[in-house]
Scaffold this motif. Sequence first.
Motif, PDB file in Angstrom:
ATOM      1  N   TYR A 251       0.689  -1.369   0.027  1.00 25.17           N
ATOM      2  CA  TYR A 251       0.018   0.132  -0.143  1.00 25.17           C
ATOM      3  C   TYR A 251       0.840   1.309  -0.067  1.00 25.17           C
ATOM      4  O   TYR A 251       0.604   2.371   0.499  1.00 25.17           O
ATOM      5  CB  TYR A 251      -0.945   0.139   1.050  1.00 25.17           C
TER       6      TYR A 251
ATOM      7  N   LYS B  10      -8.368   4.518   3.556  1.00 21.14           N
ATOM      8  CA  LYS B  10      -8.222   3.415   2.958  1.00 21.14           C
ATOM      9  C   LYS B  10      -7.256   2.052   3.773  1.00 21.14           C
ATOM     10  O   LYS B  10      -7.656   1.104   3.546  1.00 21.14           O
ATOM     11  CB  LYS B  10      -7.778   3.543   1.547  1.00 21.14           C
TER      12      LYS B  10
ATOM     13  N   SER C 138      -8.066  -1.563   4.898  1.00 21.81           N
ATOM     14  CA  SER C 138      -7.268  -2.449   4.213  1.00 21.81           C
ATOM     15  C   SER C 138      -6.693  -3.274   5.243  1.00 21.81           C
ATOM     16  O   SER C 138      -6.275  -4.592   5.208  1.00 21.81           O
ATOM     17  CB  SER C 138      -6.204  -1.900   3.328  1.00 21.81           C
TER      18      SER C 138
END
Length: 491
Positions: free
Chosen positions: A228, A239, A243
Amino acid sequence: MLKQNLQQKLLQKLSPQQIQFIKLLQVPTVALDARIKEELEENPALEDLSLANLNEPADQYPDKDPDETTYDNEESSEEPDEFNIEDYLQEDNVNDYGSRYDQNGDDEEDRKEIPIAVQSSFYENLQEQLDLIPLPDKDFQIGQQIIGSLDDDGYLRRSITSLIDDLAFSQNISAEEEEVEEMLKVIQTFEPAGVGARDLQECLLIQLRKKDLNNPVIVKAIRVVEHYLEEFTRKHYDKLEKSLNVSSEELRDIVNEILKLNPKPGDSSEVNTKQLQVIPDFHISNNDGTLVLTLNAQNAPELKVSRSYQEMFEHYDKAAQKDKKLKEAVQFVKQKLDSAKWFIDAIKQRQQTLLKTMNAIMHYQYDYFLTGDERNLRPMILKDIADKIGMDISTVSRVANSKYVQTEFGTFLLKSFFSEAIQTESGEEVSNKEVKKILEECIGKEDKRHPLADEKLAEILKEKGYNIARRTVAKYREAMNIPVARLRKEL
């Protein structure tokens, strides 16, 4: 069909004196001393009066203009007899300043660097670590090739296949891709951590994997960098929380751990050779509300034309018979004398221009130099000062871009005092630096969890009386190297 025409053109060319002046005007004080020493070495007809006084009696240097000085007949009769024409003809024949600068280019002096202290460089440090590892000769040479291929920031941007070709052509070593990869892994264990990485992601992972892998924060930080990194770079923290299935507090610890890493490991050991020493060209002091401007003494060297060269020229110029060698000697001595006079005149003109320009700037920004408050800076462009002193804008620009002034509240580049005007709602013109200062204060006080967008900053400025568009706010923010609101967000 061929034709012949007769045309008249009006051309303007710089004289050697103008070229000399332009070159000296843009030289900062820290480099002026070296420039004068260079001229003294090249031109024996130029003398430094301060150095001469150390070795000669004071009465040999009367307090007059060197060009107008007269000498005793006895001295003039003795000196030329010691002059050997052939000795001087063997010296390098230096052309006048116009041709010399044309040949060398305008940036010759800009390439000179200030000497730095000798110490182990980034590459020497890596080589020392390689020397401590017992390796076969082939692996050692591969390691040397890898170290020599690293960029200054510590990254290896040359591909493995290119390294194999380099080894084959330069050292006649046939290496396999696996062998080079294995030695690269060895180099990546060296200090500073992260060296030898091929991209940012690999650099961060190398540093994280050297930490305590039993720490769950480190493990999750490795996961963020591996999968990421783009979301992390763009600060899409929402996000990341979804995640990784972590809370805001846990994500904050992970982010802080990554931010501790060094994205450019090579820079931590490399000496910054381009860092220049700043010596102020001017000093402004506040004497009970009255500003006093002084020029740095290094800008006013005591130079004079050599007496012996003047007498030499007069003696041989008056000679009854002149053969070829004597004419060449006269021409050589005259050239050196002219060059010395040009240089002295250029130094004096430089001093006058510097003082004239700085004096105009000081009086234009008088309130600012009294208080040091940036809000007192008046809008000022190059043309304002050029009109005041009656000089070209390019001359003011050369002074402003390379000269510093020392005040009671810091040392500043003259260029920083120039700014454009912005009109307030009341019709008053203020400097855009005032607006930038307000923007900087607003961004400094903002809630970093909810940073202010450019639209909001524009609204705040309007409330304060500055009618500025959002795109102008963005332009000022970028000029101050402040990122957009999303990138200023913190957990």
